[in-house]
Design a protein around this motif. Structure first.
Motif, short mmCIF file in Angstrom:
data_model
loop_
_atom_site.label_atom_id
_atom_site.label_comp_id
_atom_site.label_asym_id
_atom_site.label_seq_id
_atom_site.Cartn_x
_atom_site.Cartn_y
_atom_site.Cartn_z
N LYS A 1 42.58 26.28 36.21
CA LYS A 1 43.30 27.69 36.60
C LYS A 1 42.53 29.02 37.04
O LYS A 1 43.68 29.75 37.75
CB LYS A 1 43.92 28.21 35.01
N LEU A 2 40.81 28.94 36.98
CA LEU A 2 41.02 30.85 37.64
C LEU A 2 40.40 30.30 38.76
O LEU A 2 40.32 31.00 39.03
CB LEU A 2 38.83 30.87 36.63
N ALA A 3 40.12 28.34 39.55
CA ALA A 3 39.65 28.79 40.48
C ALA A 3 40.86 28.66 41.42
O ALA A 3 41.04 29.27 41.78
CB ALA A 3 39.04 27.04 40.47
N LYS B 1 45.68 37.96 37.67
CA LYS B 1 45.56 37.17 36.72
C LYS B 1 43.94 36.73 36.85
O LYS B 1 43.33 36.19 35.52
CB LYS B 1 46.13 35.59 37.62
N VAL B 2 43.09 36.56 38.08
CA VAL B 2 41.58 36.17 37.30
C VAL B 2 41.08 37.63 37.07
O VAL B 2 40.34 37.34 35.52
CB VAL B 2 41.20 36.38 39.32
N VAL B 3 42.04 38.88 36.94
CA VAL B 3 41.20 39.19 35.92
C VAL B 3 41.80 39.56 34.25
O VAL B 3 40.23 39.38 32.87
CB VAL B 3 41.08 41.28 36.69
N LYS B 4 42.54 39.18 34.35
CA LYS B 4 42.53 38.74 32.51
C LYS B 4 42.29 37.63 31.58
O LYS B 4 41.95 37.77 31.51
CB LYS B 4 44.24 38.11 33.13
N GLY C 1 36.29 39.10 49.24
CA GLY C 1 34.75 39.41 49.11
C GLY C 1 34.85 40.82 47.74
O GLY C 1 33.50 40.76 47.07
N ASN C 2 35.70 41.56 47.92
CA ASN C 2 35.40 42.60 47.76
C ASN C 2 36.25 42.15 45.35
O ASN C 2 35.70 42.69 44.62
CB ASN C 2 36.95 43.77 47.56
N LEU C 3 37.04 40.48 45.21
CA LEU C 3 37.27 40.34 44.68
C LEU C 3 36.12 39.87 43.66
O LEU C 3 36.52 40.35 42.05
CB LEU C 3 38.55 39.46 44.48
N LEU C 4 35.57 39.19 44.14
CA LEU C 4 34.28 38.30 44.09
C LEU C 4 33.38 39.29 42.98
O LEU C 4 32.67 39.13 42.80
CB LEU C 4 33.56 37.16 44.76
N THR C 5 32.62 40.27 43.90
CA THR C 5 32.28 41.75 43.71
C THR C 5 33.11 42.26 42.38
O THR C 5 31.70 42.27 41.71
CB THR C 5 31.86 42.67 44.57
N TYR C 6 33.89 41.44 41.93
CA TYR C 6 34.38 42.67 40.77
C TYR C 6 33.91 41.91 39.42
O TYR C 6 33.99 42.21 38.69
CB TYR C 6 36.12 43.28 41.01
N VAL C 7 34.35 40.65 39.90
CA VAL C 7 34.18 39.85 39.17
C VAL C 7 33.03 39.58 39.09
O VAL C 7 32.17 39.27 37.87
CB VAL C 7 34.45 37.77 39.31
N ILE C 8 31.38 39.86 39.62
CA ILE C 8 30.22 40.01 39.38
C ILE C 8 29.95 40.90 38.09
O ILE C 8 29.36 40.79 37.40
CB ILE C 8 29.41 40.09 40.05
N ASP C 9 30.51 41.92 38.49
CA ASP C 9 30.69 43.14 37.37
C ASP C 9 31.83 43.35 36.16
O ASP C 9 30.57 43.67 35.61
CB ASP C 9 31.55 45.06 38.13
#
Length: 213
Positions: free
Chosen positions: A6-8, A18-21, A68-76
């Motif tokens: 679901k995450l992928a 949805k990713v953030v949640k 790219g920004n989303l993946l950076t936020y995921v890392i954070d």
């Protein structure tokens, strides 16, 4: 338990809310550092879907930047978990996008990942000249030098950069990364390793540091 499929899917479709949640719920469950790294690898792998959609004309440059920004936020979001056991700097990495190439999304993702596991990063930015790489490498004496590029022309720029650094007597390990790099290109360039995946690139760097210690 986090649903990785679901995450992928959410990552690939750039459904940021949805990713953030999903990740906020994951982090609140007190996961281990290893579990966090596995989740991060799933998110990174999902970026290949974004690339495929871009090639098919379904996504545009703005979508790549957003990804790219989303993946950076995921890392954070995951960083507190991945850094919970990190107590010391593992080594120094000098990195930059080679001359003639202006792309930095992959480079920036690698930087974010490398910092989470304890590396000290020196980012030279984009369109970096051979002279700048050499000068900075001589100054800070990095353990590892990373060359990034997305354009096909970046292969020749990487080779010239590696040749220039070797002529200057720089002994740092060199890893190259980007869409056009292959095993054959790595041999041509004279680098020590190559990768098309930022998480894999960090693992390569970790192995080098561990083997030197």
């Amino acid at each position: 338990m986090i649903d990785l499929k679901k995450l992928a899917l959410a990552m690939g479709e750039l459904e940021d809310e949805k990713v953030v949640k999903i990740l906020q719920e994951f982090v609140s469950s007190n996961p281990t550092e290893q579990e966090a790294m596995e989740v991060l690898e799933v998110c990174q792998a999902a970026m290949s879907t974004v690339g495929e959609n871009y090639e098919k004309g379904e996504y545009f440059v703005a979508d790549l930047i957003f990804a790219g920004n989303l993946l950076t936020y995921v890392i954070d979001l995951l960083k507190p978990v991945m850094c919970s056991y990190q107590t010391e700097v593992k080594g120094k990495i000098l990195i930059g996008t080679v001359h003639g190439d202006l792309h930095d999304i992959g480079k920036n993702i690698f930087i974010g990942l490398a910092k989470t596991v304890g590396f000290e990063l020196y980012d030279l930015g984009i369109d970096v000249s051979i002279e700048t790489f050499v000068e900075k490498a001589q100054k800070i004496q990095p353990d590892i030098i990373g060359l990034s590029g997305i354009l096909t022309a970046a292969i020749d720029s990487m080779k010239k950069t590696v040749d220039g650094m070797k002529e200057a007597g720089i002994k740092s390990k060199i890893v190259i990364g980007g869409i056009p790099v292959t095993k054959k290109a790595c041999a041509y360039i004279g680098a020590d390793a190559f990768t098309n995946n930022a998480a894999e690139g960090v693992k390569i760097c970790q192995e080098w540091i561990c083997n030197d210690n």
